[in-house]
Motif scaffolding. Structure first.
Motif, PDB file in Angstrom:
ATOM      1  N   VAL A   1       0.872  -1.180   0.000  1.00 53.29           N
ATOM      2  CA  VAL A   1       0.000   0.000   0.000  1.00 53.29           C
ATOM      3  C   VAL A   1       0.902   1.221   0.000  1.00 53.29           C
ATOM      4  O   VAL A   1       1.816   1.311   0.827  1.00 53.29           O
ATOM      5  N   GLY A   2       0.674   2.150  -0.910  1.00 52.88           N
ATOM      6  CA  GLY A   2       1.543   3.331  -0.885  1.00 52.88           C
ATOM      7  C   GLY A   2       1.264   4.324  -1.981  1.00 52.88           C
ATOM      8  O   GLY A   2       0.343   4.143  -2.791  1.00 52.88           O
ATOM      9  N   ASN A   3       2.064   5.373  -1.970  1.00 55.10           N
ATOM     10  CA  ASN A   3       1.967   6.469  -2.931  1.00 55.10           C
ATOM     11  C   ASN A   3       2.170   5.930  -4.356  1.00 55.10           C
ATOM     12  O   ASN A   3       3.235   5.410  -4.676  1.00 55.10           O
ATOM     13  N   PRO A   4       1.158   6.036  -5.212  1.00 51.74           N
ATOM     14  CA  PRO A   4       1.257   5.413  -6.540  1.00 51.74           C
ATOM     15  C   PRO A   4       2.261   6.101  -7.461  1.00 51.74           C
ATOM     16  O   PRO A   4       2.652   5.534  -8.479  1.00 51.74           O
ATOM     17  N   LEU A   5       2.665   7.323  -7.119  1.00 46.47           N
ATOM     18  CA  LEU A   5       3.620   8.032  -7.970  1.00 46.47           C
ATOM     19  C   LEU A   5       5.062   7.762  -7.557  1.00 46.47           C
ATOM     20  O   LEU A   5       5.986   7.935  -8.330  1.00 46.47           O
ATOM     21  N   GLU A   6       5.240   7.372  -6.306  1.00 45.71           N
ATOM     22  CA  GLU A   6       6.619   7.255  -5.808  1.00 45.71           C
ATOM     23  C   GLU A   6       7.007   5.853  -5.375  1.00 45.71           C
ATOM     24  O   GLU A   6       8.154   5.622  -4.989  1.00 45.71           O
ATOM     25  N   THR A   7       6.052   4.932  -5.383  1.00 47.43           N
ATOM     26  CA  THR A   7       6.371   3.548  -5.021  1.00 47.43           C
ATOM     27  C   THR A   7       5.737   2.611  -6.052  1.00 47.43           C
ATOM     28  O   THR A   7       4.973   3.062  -6.906  1.00 47.43           O
ATOM     29  N   LYS A   8       6.048   1.346  -5.929  1.00 48.01           N
ATOM     30  CA  LYS A   8       5.436   0.376  -6.850  1.00 48.01           C
ATOM     31  C   LYS A   8       4.245  -0.324  -6.186  1.00 48.01           C
ATOM     32  O   LYS A   8       3.883  -1.442  -6.540  1.00 48.01           O
ATOM     33  N   ALA A   9       3.651   0.345  -5.210  1.00 51.27           N
ATOM     34  CA  ALA A   9       2.543  -0.247  -4.457  1.00 51.27           C
ATOM     35  C   ALA A   9       1.399  -0.672  -5.378  1.00 51.27           C
ATOM     36  O   ALA A   9       1.164  -0.065  -6.426  1.00 51.27           O
ATOM     37  N   LEU A  10       0.690  -1.721  -4.971  1.00 56.62           N
ATOM     38  CA  LEU A  10      -0.459  -2.196  -5.744  1.00 56.62           C
ATOM     39  C   LEU A  10      -1.752  -1.518  -5.307  1.00 56.62           C
ATOM     40  O   LEU A  10      -2.743  -1.529  -6.029  1.00 56.62           O
ATOM     41  N   VAL A  11      -1.727  -0.964  -4.099  1.00 56.61           N
ATOM     42  CA  VAL A  11      -2.937  -0.302  -3.586  1.00 56.61           C
ATOM     43  C   VAL A  11      -2.609   1.157  -3.276  1.00 56.61           C
ATOM     44  O   VAL A  11      -1.724   1.447  -2.475  1.00 56.61           O
ATOM     45  N   GLY A  12      -3.324   2.045  -3.945  1.00 59.13           N
ATOM     46  CA  GLY A  12      -3.131   3.478  -3.733  1.00 59.13           C
ATOM     47  C   GLY A  12      -4.074   4.006  -2.665  1.00 59.13           C
ATOM     48  O   GLY A  12      -4.615   3.244  -1.865  1.00 59.13           O
ATOM     49  N   PRO A  13      -4.293   5.304  -2.657  1.00 63.79           N
ATOM     50  CA  PRO A  13      -5.100   5.918  -1.600  1.00 63.79           C
ATOM     51  C   PRO A  13      -6.607   5.791  -1.825  1.00 63.79           C
ATOM     52  O   PRO A  13      -7.063   5.558  -2.939  1.00 63.79           O
ATOM     53  N   LEU A  14      -7.360   6.002  -0.769  1.00 56.95           N
ATOM     54  CA  LEU A  14      -8.801   6.231  -0.901  1.00 56.95           C
ATOM     55  C   LEU A  14      -8.976   7.660  -1.394  1.00 56.95           C
ATOM     56  O   LEU A  14      -8.093   8.501  -1.230  1.00 56.95           O
ATOM     57  N   ILE A  15     -10.145   7.942  -1.938  1.00 58.68           N
ATOM     58  CA  ILE A  15     -10.344   9.251  -2.557  1.00 58.68           C
ATOM     59  C   ILE A  15     -10.316  10.380  -1.514  1.00 58.68           C
ATOM     60  O   ILE A  15      -9.762  11.438  -1.750  1.00 58.68           O
ATOM     61  N   ASP A  16     -10.888  10.125  -0.326  1.00 57.09           N
ATOM     62  CA  ASP A  16     -10.892  11.200   0.681  1.00 57.09           C
ATOM     63  C   ASP A  16     -11.219  10.660   2.080  1.00 57.09           C
ATOM     64  O   ASP A  16     -11.420   9.450   2.269  1.00 57.09           O
ATOM     65  N   LYS A  17     -11.292  11.591   3.003  1.00 55.79           N
ATOM     66  CA  LYS A  17     -11.549  11.250   4.400  1.00 55.79           C
ATOM     67  C   LYS A  17     -12.902  10.555   4.575  1.00 55.79           C
ATOM     68  O   LYS A  17     -13.032   9.592   5.349  1.00 55.79           O
ATOM     69  N   ALA A  18     -13.907  11.026   3.839  1.00 54.52           N
ATOM     70  CA  ALA A  18     -15.250  10.444   3.979  1.00 54.52           C
ATOM     71  C   ALA A  18     -15.210   8.955   3.600  1.00 54.52           C
ATOM     72  O   ALA A  18     -15.882   8.125   4.238  1.00 54.52           O
ATOM     73  N   ALA A  19     -14.429   8.629   2.584  1.00 56.73           N
ATOM     74  CA  ALA A  19     -14.324   7.223   2.169  1.00 56.73           C
ATOM     75  C   ALA A  19     -13.684   6.402   3.283  1.00 56.73           C
ATOM     76  O   ALA A  19     -14.102   5.271   3.573  1.00 56.73           O
ATOM     77  N   PHE A  20     -12.665   6.977   3.916  1.00 57.79           N
ATOM     78  CA  PHE A  20     -11.986   6.284   5.013  1.00 57.79           C
ATOM     79  C   PHE A  20     -12.965   6.055   6.177  1.00 57.79           C
ATOM     80  O   PHE A  20     -13.056   4.957   6.735  1.00 57.79           O
ATOM     81  N   GLU A  21     -13.708   7.104   6.513  1.00 55.91           N
ATOM     82  CA  GLU A  21     -14.651   6.981   7.644  1.00 55.91           C
ATOM     83  C   GLU A  21     -15.751   5.967   7.340  1.00 55.91           C
ATOM     84  O   GLU A  21     -16.152   5.192   8.208  1.00 55.91           O
ATOM     85  N   GLY A  22     -16.200   5.963   6.093  1.00 54.02           N
ATOM     86  CA  GLY A  22     -17.231   4.995   5.693  1.00 54.02           C
ATOM     87  C   GLY A  22     -16.707   3.569   5.851  1.00 54.02           C
ATOM     88  O   GLY A  22     -17.427   2.673   6.296  1.00 54.02           O
ATOM     89  N   MET A  23     -15.454   3.395   5.493  1.00 52.42           N
ATOM     90  CA  MET A  23     -14.843   2.057   5.596  1.00 52.42           C
ATOM     91  C   MET A  23     -14.750   1.632   7.067  1.00 52.42           C
ATOM     92  O   MET A  23     -15.107   0.502   7.425  1.00 52.42           O
ATOM     93  N   GLN A  24     -14.277   2.548   7.912  1.00 51.88           N
ATOM     94  CA  GLN A  24     -14.117   2.202   9.334  1.00 51.88           C
ATOM     95  C   GLN A  24     -15.466   1.866   9.979  1.00 51.88           C
ATOM     96  O   GLN A  24     -15.587   0.936  10.774  1.00 51.88           O
ATOM     97  N   LYS A  25     -16.476   2.623   9.590  1.00 53.59           N
ATOM     98  CA  LYS A  25     -17.815   2.403  10.146  1.00 53.59           C
ATOM     99  C   LYS A  25     -18.316   0.999   9.753  1.00 53.59           C
ATOM    100  O   LYS A  25     -18.822   0.251  10.606  1.00 53.59           O
ATOM    101  N   ALA A  26     -18.132   0.655   8.484  1.00 56.76           N
ATOM    102  CA  ALA A  26     -18.596  -0.662   8.023  1.00 56.76           C
ATOM    103  C   ALA A  26     -17.839  -1.775   8.757  1.00 56.76           C
ATOM    104  O   ALA A  26     -18.442  -2.789   9.156  1.00 56.76           O
ATOM    105  N   ILE A  27     -16.545  -1.586   8.958  1.00 54.53           N
ATOM    106  CA  ILE A  27     -15.747  -2.616   9.639  1.00 54.53           C
ATOM    107  C   ILE A  27     -16.239  -2.780  11.086  1.00 54.53           C
ATOM    108  O   ILE A  27     -16.395  -3.909  11.580  1.00 54.53           O
ATOM    109  N   GLU A  28     -16.516  -1.660  11.741  1.00 55.16           N
ATOM    110  CA  GLU A  28     -17.025  -1.739  13.126  1.00 55.16           C
ATOM    111  C   GLU A  28     -18.354  -2.480  13.177  1.00 55.16           C
ATOM    112  O   GLU A  28     -18.590  -3.320  14.053  1.00 55.16           O
TER     113      GLU A  28
END
Ligand code: NAD
Length: 507
Positions: free
Chosen positions: A324-351
């Motif tokens: 998981v990492g910066n898609p421009l500076e690493t060879k990571a396979l998973v880049g970022p979520l689009i924004d904070k709301a997406a992150f919060e939505g994910m955490q809520k679903a996991i809980e």
């Protein structure tokens, strides 16, 4: 953490190179951000409702001229557009990475998809044909003719910031329809860049009417102008089911056409005979690729109880090892979520899943991947005792819910027991199981695959899904028919006037 690439200047460099006027993105009223770091990259100028209405009127004027241009000639414009896209592939792909956070191969893949649909549409421009139908009346001929429809409004989502527009635009243009595009407010820069690339093709084409392709920038309120305008004949809207629920009835109210491409809650079924090495790769890409932000992302997995213990631990290891990492500076396979709301939505679903007995691997924020303003997460795999709570909804983030099943009928029933109906897969080497899955009693989705994952559709097929996914189809096959109007023509070349169904009316 300090990032090496200055995204603001990199964005400016690409926009400048692609010919997007500075007035569109330098000092506008809407800030544009990169999910890679969360930093502001530009300030775009939004379109006012009055401007949008004027642009729609201009598109309607363009329609009057464009509909008379022979379709193969219209195809020539799309051919030139494909050429310009080939030349701009690197730059546009990189801008997709900056603005939507996709890893480079996916950013470039998105532009490749634009090129592919152009090629498809060029061929299609010589194949817009209807049927001839046997008439019941002597000396009569019946046929159907397909005519251009009118202005097509395109509303698109952030996660395919340019491909979705090109699916619609390449087809609409050869069908004789101008396009007015409202991109996601989260990805206006790639839209401006795509439009600039299109304008290069227009210049080379020479005599196209003004207003064939236009972009309106802003949030949903400007999208509503497109939805409500009487001169927009069709709106092709891609985004959440929530959006479709608002847009669909508004279009129906004025009897406009719609192509709705909405949310998915896609599932895979892993059968006892599955090739597990292949399945592992398909599941890993389908569920974690694009950081779980594809409409076709694999979100639910039903694994046969006899192979659960040999397969799921391997899948968990893949989750633990994925980069998981910066898609421009690493060879990571998973880049970022689009924004904070997406992150919060994910955490809520996991809980919520945990509260229902879910056993979670991953899901936590990866702070070392970017500054505080960026949202990187480890993809989550959640082993669930049953399909309930958040499993039944689309959470637009990388969460894969894994469940056991005993018989295929039950698995298919569970797969179909959600409101969305976009994509689905079965992994099996058993021919009966595969055919049942594809049959009328099988998957109820618009896309049903065997031994490949749920995501990564090709443009040659019609793309779209059932139920709350909206029912629309776009891209390949005969999806072009949605962009044209059909006239049934009956021609009498006899000297009599026989009426249909034997009706007599002698005066
Ligand atoms: P979103 O619904 O928030 O926004 C999509 C677009 O609709 C944006 O341009 C937005 O401004 C516009 N919009 C929202 N409400 C509107 C309204 N009332 N009137 C007019 N326009 C309106 O979606 P998003 O967060 O950008 O994208 C993610 C969602 O899109 C997910 O649900 C995903 O599954 C879905 N999606 C579906 C497909 C598909 O082909 N089925 C493809 C990509 C994304």
């Amino acid at each position: 953490m300090k990032n090496k690439i200055d995204l603001k200047s990199e964005t400016a460099r690409i926009l400048d190179k692609l010919g997007v006027p500075e007035s569109a993105w330098r000092d506008g009223d809407m800030a544009s951000f990169s999910p890679v770091t969360g930093e502001q990259t530009a300030k775009v100028r939004t379109t006012s409702p009055e401007e949008a209405r004027r642009m729609i009127e201009a598109a309607h004027e363009a329609f009057k001229a464009w509909r008379l241009v022979p379709a193969p000639r219209r195809g020539e414009l799309v051919r030139l557009f494909g050429e310009e896209l080939r030349a701009a592939k690197e730059d546009l792909g990189r801008l997709v990475t900056i603005e939507a956070g996709k890893i480079p191969s996916e950013g470039l893949g998105e532009v490749q998809e634009m090129i592919d649909i152009c090629d498809f549409a060029v061929g299609l421009s010589r194949q817009l044909y209807g049927l001839t139908i046997a008439s019941e009346r002597p000396g009569h001929r019946m046929m159907e003719t397909w005519h251009p429809l009118g202005v097509v409004g395109v509303i698109s989502a952030f996660n395919f910031p340019v491909a979705v527009w090109s699916w619609n635009t390449a087809i609409a243009l050869v069908c004789g329809d101008p396009v007015v595009w409202k991109p996601s407010e989260k990805t206006p820069l790639t839209a401006l860049a795509a439009q600039a690339i299109f304008e290069r093709a227009l210049k080379r084409f020479g005599d196209a009417p003004a207003g064939l392709s236009q972009v309106i920038i802003g949030d949903r309120t400007i999208g509503e102008v497109l939805v409500d305008h009487p001169k927009v004949a069709l709106v092709s809207a891609t985004g959440s089911t929530r959006m479709g629920r608002e847009v669909g009835p508004r279009l129906a109210k004025r009897f406009a056409r719609s192509i709705l491409e909405l949310g998915g809650n896609n599932a895979g079924i892993v059968c006892p005979s599955a090739d597990l090495d292949m399945t592992l790769r398909a599941v890993a890409f389908g569920a974690m690729g694009t950081a779980g932000q594809r409409c076709t992302t694999l979100r639910r997995l039903f694994v046969h109880e006899s192979i659960y213990e040999s397969f799921v631990p391997r899948l968990i290891r893949a989750y633990e090892n994925v980069t998981v990492g910066n898609p421009l500076e690493t060879k990571a396979l998973v880049g970022p979520l689009i924004d904070k709301a997406a992150f919060e939505g994910m955490q809520k679903a996991i809980e919520e899943a945990k509260a229902l007995g879910g056993k979670v691997t991953g899901g936590q924020r990866v702070t070392e991947a970017g500054p505080e303003t960026a949202y990187y997460v480890r993809p989550a795999l959640v082993e669930m005792p049953s399909q309930a709570g958040p499993v039944l909804e689309e959470t637009f983030a990388p969460i894969l819910y894994v469940m056991k099943y005993r018989d295929l009928e039950e698995a298919i029933e569970l797969q179909n027991a959600v409101k969305a109906g976009l994509s689905s897969s079965i992994f099996t080497l058993n021919m009966r199981e595969a055919e049942i899955f594809l049959s009328a009693a099988g998957s109820d989705c618009g896309i049903a695959n065997v031994n490949i994952g749920t995501s990564g559709a090709e443009i040659g097929g019609a793309f779209g899904g059932e139920k709350e996914t909206g029912g629309g189809r776009e891209s390949g096959s005969d999806a072009w028919k949605g962009y044209m109007r059909r006239a049934t023509n009956t021609i009498n070349y006899s000297t009599q006037l026989p009426l249909a169904q034997g009706v007599t009316f002698d005066i």
